[in-house]
Design an enzyme around this catalytic site. Structure first.
Site, PDB file in Angstrom:
ATOM      1  N   CYS A  87       0.846  -1.196   0.000  1.00 52.19           N
ATOM      2  CA  CYS A  87       0.000   0.000   0.000  1.00 52.19           C
ATOM      3  C   CYS A  87       0.880   1.245   0.000  1.00 52.19           C
ATOM      4  O   CYS A  87       1.824   1.347   0.792  1.00 52.19           O
ATOM      5  CB  CYS A  87      -0.889  -0.058   1.240  1.00 52.19           C
ATOM      6  SG  CYS A  87      -1.363   1.510   1.930  1.00 52.19           S
ATOM      7  N   CYS A 158      -3.043  -2.634   6.310  1.00 50.51           N
ATOM      8  CA  CYS A 158      -3.221  -1.305   6.905  1.00 50.51           C
ATOM      9  C   CYS A 158      -4.592  -1.182   7.575  1.00 50.51           C
ATOM     10  O   CYS A 158      -4.784  -0.339   8.453  1.00 50.51           O
ATOM     11  CB  CYS A 158      -3.017  -0.200   5.872  1.00 50.51           C
ATOM     12  SG  CYS A 158      -4.126  -0.277   4.465  1.00 50.51           S
TER      13      CYS A 158
END
Length: 198
Positions: A87, A158
């Site tokens: 990410c 995340c």
């Protein structure tokens, strides 16, 4: 003759990142001279180069290297292709599966090149939405099929390890071009990737 494992890394990039990872260790309160983490900066530097090697790859070349003339004009589906990416917001992993289909228009592509193409874009700092789009457009613009479809299902560390900490959440993104914009073709593809034909 045994198995030989080989990876190539930039010495300049490794040295630069080693310094940065060493600073990170100190920043989080770790003793960078402790035996267990003495080699961590170098290992992390090499791991980061491996995980972002997509920046040095050319998707168009990969596709064109394995394009073959063929009159087949029905759907080709490659599903459950494992993918791992980072990410771009937190540099934490997201992972899952990609499902890709296309309808040839005079040319087919070697099946192994589709997972390879996915790695080109997954091995970069990414968001899942752009990853889906990048794969879709690379196939559409280079192979020029009658249609192409991409669906990605992924879990994002995340969301699981930090922030909202939702362990069972997953994200699905999709993109369709050409004949896959027709609902009946799209539904056939979605049915194929959701069924177990083996």
């Amino acid at each position: 003759m045994g198995y030989k494992y080989f990876e190539e890394f930039s010495e300049e990039a490794t040295n630069q990142m080693k310094e940065n990872f060493s600073s990170i260790l100190t920043g989080v309160g770790e003793d960078k001279n402790r035996e267990g983490v003495l080699k961590t900066p170098e290992r992390a530097a090499k791991a980061m180069q491996f995980l972002t090697q997509g920046y040095t790859m050319d998707a168009e070349k990969i596709i064109k290297k394995a394009m073959f003339k063929e009159d087949y004009d029905d759907m080709v589906v490659v599903k459950d292709i494992e993918l791992y990416s980072l990410c771009e917001h937190h540099m934490l992993p997201f992972y899952g599966k990609a499902h890709v289909a296309y309808i040839p228009n005079g040319h087919i592509i070697g099946l192994s090149k589709i997972p390879r193409l996915i790695d080109v874009f997954a091995r970069r700092l990414q968001v899942q939405e752009r990853l889906t789009h990048d794969i879709l457009e690379a196939i559409n613009n280079t192979l020029k099929p009658k249609g192409v479809a991409v669906v990605i299902e992924a879990r994002h560390m995340c969301m699981m390890m930090r922030g909202v900490q939702k362990q069972n959440s997953s994200t699905t993104t999709s993109g369709f071009r050409g004949q896959f914009e027709k609902i009946e073709t799209r539904n056939e593809f979605l049915k194929l990737i959701s069924s177990d034909l083996a």
